[in-house]
Design an enzyme around this catalytic site. Structure first.
Site, mmCIF file in Angstrom:
data_model
loop_
_atom_site.group_PDB
_atom_site.id
_atom_site.type_symbol
_atom_site.label_atom_id
_atom_site.label_comp_id
_atom_site.label_asym_id
_atom_site.label_seq_id
_atom_site.Cartn_x
_atom_site.Cartn_y
_atom_site.Cartn_z
ATOM 1 N N LYS A 52 0.588 -1.205 0.058
ATOM 2 C CA LYS A 52 -0.640 0.025 -0.041
ATOM 3 C C LYS A 52 0.692 1.467 -0.045
ATOM 4 C CE LYS A 52 -4.397 -1.772 2.198
ATOM 5 N NZ LYS A 52 -5.507 -2.395 3.388
ATOM 6 N N LYS A 64 -5.821 -6.638 -7.013
ATOM 7 C CA LYS A 64 -4.893 -7.705 -7.146
ATOM 8 C C LYS A 64 -4.252 -8.345 -7.019
ATOM 9 C CE LYS A 64 -7.040 -7.493 -11.667
ATOM 10 N NZ LYS A 64 -8.719 -6.593 -11.194
ATOM 11 N N ARG A 152 -4.664 -21.370 -64.629
ATOM 12 C CA ARG A 152 -5.026 -21.966 -65.513
ATOM 13 C C ARG A 152 -4.720 -21.431 -67.102
ATOM 14 N NH1 ARG A 152 -10.463 -23.000 -64.821
ATOM 15 N NH2 ARG A 152 -10.593 -21.745 -66.594
ATOM 16 N N SER A 185 -14.246 -26.456 -71.593
ATOM 17 C CA SER A 185 -14.238 -25.115 -71.350
ATOM 18 C C SER A 185 -14.356 -24.313 -72.391
ATOM 19 C CB SER A 185 -14.161 -24.678 -70.233
ATOM 20 O OG SER A 185 -12.378 -25.007 -69.669
ATOM 21 N N GLY A 194 -8.553 -25.242 -67.260
ATOM 22 C CA GLY A 194 -8.071 -26.173 -66.693
ATOM 23 C C GLY A 194 -7.707 -26.608 -67.120
ATOM 24 N N ASP A 195 -8.153 -27.594 -68.046
ATOM 25 C CA ASP A 195 -7.409 -28.676 -68.808
ATOM 26 C C ASP A 195 -7.763 -28.238 -70.189
ATOM 27 O OD1 ASP A 195 -10.099 -29.665 -68.875
ATOM 28 O OD2 ASP A 195 -9.626 -31.164 -67.859
ATOM 29 N N ASP A 197 -9.839 -30.520 -73.030
ATOM 30 C CA ASP A 197 -10.758 -31.823 -73.814
ATOM 31 C C ASP A 197 -10.117 -32.493 -74.902
ATOM 32 O OD1 ASP A 197 -11.175 -32.237 -70.702
ATOM 33 O OD2 ASP A 197 -12.111 -30.252 -71.257
HETATM 34 P P1 TTP Z 1 -13.913 -30.538 -66.913
HETATM 35 O O1 TTP Z 1 -12.432 -30.775 -68.023
HETATM 36 O O2 TTP Z 1 -14.093 -31.053 -66.189
HETATM 37 O O3 TTP Z 1 -14.521 -29.104 -67.524
HETATM 38 P P2 TTP Z 1 -14.599 -27.596 -68.021
HETATM 39 O O4 TTP Z 1 -13.912 -28.219 -69.847
HETATM 40 O O5 TTP Z 1 -16.177 -27.788 -68.741
HETATM 41 O O6 TTP Z 1 -14.179 -26.674 -67.424
HETATM 42 P P3 TTP Z 1 -12.350 -26.821 -66.813
HETATM 43 O O7 TTP Z 1 -12.111 -25.877 -67.680
HETATM 44 O O8 TTP Z 1 -12.252 -26.274 -65.438
HETATM 45 O O9 TTP Z 1 -11.771 -28.054 -67.630
HETATM 46 O O10 TTP Z 1 -14.947 -31.560 -68.296
HETATM 47 C C1 TTP Z 1 -14.789 -31.816 -69.271
HETATM 48 C C2 TTP Z 1 -16.614 -31.852 -69.657
HETATM 49 O O11 TTP Z 1 -16.936 -33.232 -69.287
HETATM 50 C C3 TTP Z 1 -17.126 -30.730 -68.954
HETATM 51 O O12 TTP Z 1 -17.513 -30.058 -69.362
HETATM 52 C C4 TTP Z 1 -18.723 -31.794 -69.363
HETATM 53 C C5 TTP Z 1 -18.495 -32.969 -68.792
HETATM 54 N N1 TTP Z 1 -18.036 -33.064 -67.266
HETATM 55 C C6 TTP Z 1 -19.621 -34.245 -67.043
HETATM 56 O O13 TTP Z 1 -20.617 -33.951 -67.432
HETATM 57 N N2 TTP Z 1 -19.810 -34.505 -65.672
HETATM 58 C C7 TTP Z 1 -19.004 -34.230 -64.874
HETATM 59 O O14 TTP Z 1 -18.875 -34.526 -63.815
HETATM 60 C C8 TTP Z 1 -17.843 -33.709 -65.355
HETATM 61 C C9 TTP Z 1 -16.410 -33.788 -64.666
HETATM 62 C C10 TTP Z 1 -17.374 -33.141 -66.684
HETATM 63 MG MG MG Z 2 -12.037 -29.049 -68.897
#
Ligand code: TTP
Ligand code: MG
Length: 277
Positions: A52, A64, A152, A185, A194-195, A197
């Site tokens: 204190k 405290k 991408r 796509s 993304g890929d 096809d």
């Molecule tokens: P993805 O290559 O998975 O999709 P995407 O090309 O539309 O997009 P990203 O740019 O990401 O590659 O599939 C190709 C196609 O296959 C998609 O457009 C539709 C078909 N698909 C189906 O019908 N069902 C599914 O579950 C998937 C994954 C694809």
């Molecule tokens: Mg694709």
């Protein structure tokens, strides 16, 4: 431990807590109190009367200290300690969630695999790379090209890539020996994908000969899976361009071309709607 030291330790916890809270007034009050207690010319505090009227020790601090001398602890400090433990747990959970998210983004992995890797003590992609026993063939490829597979692919790359594939296949069977379209796509007009096809039909080629040819030209570098009608793998533009991407090739007989093109162009959501109709 002496009461004196224990009280200093407790006050340090409060000082840090109020600093973090942005309560400068209380932070400084406890800072002054700590200095005052350290400066006391007594070996220990046994009685409240000893503190204190000490300069630097305000009413709150004395209360405290009294609480500590009477009960052996300071309720506010115990509360703060619990908050600190909780905060640490939260931080741990946040970083666990971040790592699980990263694990689940490896090609061929999902939430369950991510949990399994976590339980096996894995904490980074490098940990996984050092433990190939925990990985499937597809996941190994996913890790090898992790950064590229999460980049991408610009539309212009895909345009160039398909020209290269067309050229190489034409070398094998002539321009009229096959039909090829980039679907997914890219075919939907997206500026990046993304890929890649690819849909192919041919009377002269099989999927196997197509894949073998693209491997021979160092375009396909890795095979993820190979079925009669579908190839999944990794490819790149061989000369100078070391950006790798995921390529799916679907090979169909001519009479299935239209339906295949519709399906492989997507999008996935559009396909689901179409099937529902
Ligand atoms: P993805 O290559 O998975 O999709 P995407 O090309 O539309 O997009 P990203 O740019 O990401 O590659 O599939 C190709 C196609 O296959 C998609 O457009 C539709 C078909 N698909 C189906 O019908 N069902 C599914 O579950 C998937 C994954 C694809
Ligand atoms: Mg694709």
């Amino acid at each position: 431990m002496s009461n004196k030291q224990a009280i200093i330790d407790n006050f340090q916890i409060l000082e840090r807590y109020y600093k973090q809270e942005g309560d400068r007034w209380r932070e400084q009050a406890y800072n002054r109190a700590i200095i005052a207690i350290r400066g006391l010319n007594i070996s220990d505090i046994k009685n409240i009367n000893q503190v204190k009227k000490v300069p630097g020790l305000g009413k709150q601090s004395v209360e405290k200290i009294n609480e500590y001398l009477e009960t052996g602890q300071i309720a506010k400090v115990e509360e703060v300690k619990k908050l600190i433990v909780k905060e640490k747990e939260n931080q741990k959970n946040v970083s666990k969630q971040r790592i699980l998210g990263k694990f689940a983004s490896v090609l061929g992995a999902g939430e369950k695999t991510a949990e399994k890797w976590w339980d096996a003590g894995m904490r980074s992609l490098d940990d996984l790379r050092k433990n190939p026993k925990l990985l499937t063939h597809q996941q190994k490829i996913g890790l090898k090209y992790y950064d590229d597979l999460h980049t991408r692919i610009p539309r212009e790359y895909i345009t160039t890539f398909q020209l290269m594939v067309r050229y190489v296949l034409a070398k094998e069977v002539g321009m009229n020996g096959y039909e090829l379209t980039v679907a997914g796509s890219y075919r939907r007009g997206n500026s990046s994908s993304g890929d890649i096809d690819i849909l192919i039909t041919s009377k002269k080629l099989t999927l196997k000969t197509i894949v073998d040819t693209l491997k021979k030209w160092d375009i396909i570098t890795d095979v993820i899976s190979m079925q009669k009608e579908k190839f999944m793998g990794i490819a790149h533009c061989p000369s100078g361009q070391y950006f790798y991407f995921h390529v799916d090739i679907v090979f169909l007989p001519k009479e299935q071309w239209g339906a295949g093109l519709l399906w492989f162009t997507g999008s996935k959501g559009f396909n689901i709607m179409m099937r529902a109709k």
